[in-house]
Design an enzyme around this catalytic site. Structure first.
Site, PDB file in Angstrom:
ATOM      1  N   LYS A  38       0.783  -1.316   0.042  1.00 54.93           N
ATOM      2  CA  LYS A  38       0.004   0.040  -0.069  1.00 54.93           C
ATOM      3  C   LYS A  38       0.875   1.134  -0.076  1.00 54.93           C
ATOM      4  CE  LYS A  38      -4.067   1.955   2.286  1.00 54.93           C
ATOM      5  NZ  LYS A  38      -5.357   1.512   2.922  1.00 54.93           N
ATOM      6  N   GLY A  43       6.601   0.721   5.375  1.00 56.90           N
ATOM      7  CA  GLY A  43       7.533   0.119   4.674  1.00 56.90           C
ATOM      8  C   GLY A  43       7.683   0.293   3.252  1.00 56.90           C
ATOM      9  N   CYS A  44       6.436   0.585   2.723  1.00 56.43           N
ATOM     10  CA  CYS A  44       6.309   0.766   1.238  1.00 56.43           C
ATOM     11  C   CYS A  44       7.096   2.066   0.825  1.00 56.43           C
ATOM     12  CB  CYS A  44       4.846   0.771   0.652  1.00 56.43           C
ATOM     13  SG  CYS A  44       3.910  -0.797   0.960  1.00 56.43           S
ATOM     14  N   THR A  45       6.742   3.035   1.652  1.00 56.33           N
ATOM     15  CA  THR A  45       7.582   4.449   1.418  1.00 56.33           C
ATOM     16  C   THR A  45       8.956   4.139   1.478  1.00 56.33           C
ATOM     17  OG1 THR A  45       5.671   5.610   2.410  1.00 56.33           O
ATOM     18  CG2 THR A  45       7.676   6.788   2.100  1.00 56.33           C
ATOM     19  N   ALA A  48      10.298   2.493  -1.914  1.00 59.91           N
ATOM     20  CA  ALA A  48      10.040   3.100  -2.902  1.00 59.91           C
ATOM     21  C   ALA A  48      11.264   4.249  -2.885  1.00 59.91           C
ATOM     22  CB  ALA A  48       8.955   3.958  -2.901  1.00 59.91           C
TER      23      ALA A  48
END
Length: 153
Positions: A38, A43-45, A48
């Site tokens: 998401k 974690g996703c930030t 990326a």
């Protein structure tokens, strides 16, 4: 989940501007495809941002990096602008890519089961064949690990 030697599936995605494309668009050169749960979560930030920090090295190797989630294109655009991301973000809102790659899995949090995206990365060869798979990715140091594999091509 797809494995080394499998061909990448022909699935429709949308970029952060809502424009349709397929991964076949990149055939003829290696490609990194990573799935993340998401946009704009910790974690996703970090994942990326880590891929973005190494974007020049990936570009020098001629390897685009595409991050795929089930977020809407508008959310991806906001996410990209908020953090100055340079990786290509793709929306798989209907979930066809997640299903085809095998990253849509049952997860568990505090005993509650639900379906979600397993964080995974695929290194794809110029011919569209998967060269390497990183399942159940731990974010810290992952972008560097993938870059090492890219440089070894």
């Amino acid at each position: 989940m797809l494995e080394q030697g499998d061909a990448i599936p022909a699935v429709e995605l949308k970029d952060a501007d809502g424009v349709d494309f397929t991964l076949d668009h990149y055939r003829g050169k290696p490609l990194v495809v990573y799935f993340y749960p998401k946009a704009d979560t910790p974690g996703c930030t970090n994942e990326a941002k880590d891929f973005t920090a190494l974007a020049d090295e990936y570009a020098a190797s001629g390897v685009p990096v595409i991050g795929i989630s089930r977020d809407k294109p508008a959310k991806l655009k906001k996410f990209s602008e908020k953090y100055g991301l340079s990786v290509i973000l793709a929306s798989d809102e209907p979930g066809a890519a997640c299903q085809a790659f095998g990253t849509w899995v049952e997860k568990s949090l505090y005993g509650r089961k639900y379906m979600g995206i397993e964080r995974a990365t695929f290194l794809v060869g110029a011919d569209g064949t998967i060269l390497r798979v990183w399942p159940k990715v731990k974010v810290k140091g992952h972008a560097e690990q993938v870059l090492e594999a890219v440089k070894a091509l």
